[in-house]
Design an enzyme around this catalytic site. Structure first.
Site: not given
Ligand SMILES: CC(C)(COP(=O)(O)OP(=O)(O)OC[C@H]1O[C@@H](n2cnc3c(N)ncnc32)[C@H](O)[C@@H]1OP(=O)(O)O)[C@@H](O)C(=O)NCCC(=O)NCCS
Length: 426
Positions: A303, A360
């Site tokens: 991320h 996700d």
């Protein structure tokens, strides 16, 4: 610490104001840098650029903190609902019971779309990706609601368009799915809550269990906002030109679709399927994603801002176990995901780069258990992120000093070329 930063450029020293956010984050305000020195800043990919001030969401990537309007994501996931959290991000406070009721009823009243939009959905090929259908129909709504396309909306119009889009995006999403399956559209049932109604409109099942509706609701809460991510920044960018709100939201959908952003949830499932079908062991698969010559990545990992853990992923992992248990689903992909995570978290490559599972990684497994097909996963993300896009758009257009977003660049091309007639070019 001084509230000024000093920048030395050759023999010149300039003082730049330091801006401090409410959680203590510090930023150097470079608004006047070019005027005073001729310099601009260079920050490709906006790795270290605060593009705006915002009071909607705070996140601390090092500590794994995410808060909407000062409320921790953990608390909201446990106690709130998707629509209550949406109200919170729009208006900056939790609603009273009557405010929430009115808000929910208004959203439920937008339970259909104009006939032309339905015709347009039906005109798409059955195998069209539902994100293509969603994006084009979001912008197409602007052809039907001219008043709401005005350059400056009144406060009442902004309130109205917010509930309208919350209702109609859900309708378009469900219709897109029904069309892809060659099935007739199912009209929304106002007696159902937002998530149960969506599942009903997709599947025709009116008896959605409380657990299923709650699981979907929590997933949507976790996706509501995430400060200046790619799709939200796109919404701000497009909205800053005073493009209408339908076009602006469509831009958010488009940016979200990419596999490095919201499209990752679909990509994770496809990756897990591939591992299952190929029978590859985790180490072999990880060797592939670590190989600099390969373009593949461990989807659902890493991320831009979380460098310790993604708090949403923590909640989703627990929810995933619980949903599958409640529904009595045994999904081999969950075992693969857990195995992959375990090996990756011990691997020097992922440890040194601070790559952890993101939102996700496990969300797709829950969607799958809830009966939501893989190509609808990113649409689900869009449904969850819509309140964040709308809240950030509203905040931007209401902020004093509103300006069109227009970054600069550093030109690196040829400085002077001579035009050669076409017949003389080799
Ligand atoms: C999310 C993401 C786009 C962040 O990108 P970023 O902040 O620009 O980070 P970078 O792409 O510069 O990656 C930094 C390093 O980690 C590696 N890396 C990052 N994510 C990786 C992944 N998922 N798998 C393998 N390697 C990865 C990069 O190759 C790079 O290695 P290097 O320093 O040796 O060149 C990136 O981690 C990614 O592509 N993840 C997979 C897609 C995904 O899950 N997206 C959803 C985000 S919520």
């Amino acid at each position: 610490m001084s509230d000024k930063a000093k920048l030395v450029l050759g023999d010149k020293t300039v003082e730049l104001p330091v801006f401090t956010g409410s959680e203590g984050e510090k930023a150097i305000d470079i608004t006047k840098l070019r005027a005073e020195t001729g310099f601009v800043t260079l920050d490709s990919g906006y790795m270290n650029t605060g593009a705006c001030t915002s009071a909607v969401t705070f996140l601390d990537g090092e500590l794994g903190i995410l808060k909407y309007r000062g409320h921790s994501i953990e608390e909201l996931a446990e106690k709130s609902s998707f629509l209550e959290t949406s109200y919170l991000v729009f208006y900056g406070k939790l609603p009273t019971a009557s405010e929430l009721k009115v808000f929910e009823e208004k959203i439920a009243s937008y339970n259909d779309v104009p006939e032309g939009i339905k015709t347009m959905i039906k005109a798409f090929p059955k195998d069209a990706h539902p994100m293509a259908v969603l994006s084009s129909n979001m912008v197409s709504l602007s052809a039907y609601y001219h008043d709401l396309c005005a350059q400056d909306l009144t406060p009442a119009q902004k309130d109205e368009v917010i509930v309208q889009l919350m209702g109609q995006l859900k309708v378009v999403a469900a219709y897109a799915y029904r069309h892809s399956q060659g099935l007739e559209f199912i009209k929304s049932d106002g007696s159902l809550d937002y998530c149960s109604d969506f599942i009903y409109m997709m599947t025709g099942n009116k008896n959605v269990s409380k657990e299923v509706a709650k699981a979907l609701d929590v997933l949507l809460i976790l996706h509501v906002d995430h400060e200046q991510n790619c799709s939200t920044s796109s919404v701000r960018m497009v909205g800053s030109s005073k493009a209408n709100i339908f076009a602006t939201i469509s831009a958010g959908v488009d940016a979200l679709w990419g596999p490095l952003h919201g499209g990752a949830n679909q990509a994770v499932l496809e990756m897990l399927e591939e591992i299952k079908n190929s029978g590859k062991d985790y180490k072999t698969f990880l060797a592939e994603v670590k190989d600099k010559n390969s373009s593949s990545r461990l989807m659902g990992f890493g991320h831009r801002v979380y460098k310790n853990f993604d708090p949403r992923a923590k909640i989703i992992k627990v929810a995933c176990d619980s949903v599958l248990k409640t529904l009595g689903v045994k999904d081999p992909l969950l075992d693969i995901a857990k195995g992959l995570e375990e090996v990756a978290l011990r691997d020097e490559y992922f440890v040194s780069r601070k790559l952890y599972p993101n939102v996700d990684f496990y969300s797709g497994i829950i969607y799958r258990a809830l009966g939501i097909p893989t190509n609808m996963f990113t649409v689900m993300f869009a449904m969850g992120r819509l309140p964040g896009w709308l809240a950030q758009w509203k905040e931007m257009v209401e902020q004093s000093g509103f300006k069109i977003c227009r970054p600069r660049q550093i030109f690196t091309g040829d400085t002077k070329n001579t035009y050669i007639e076409i017949k003389s070019r080799s």
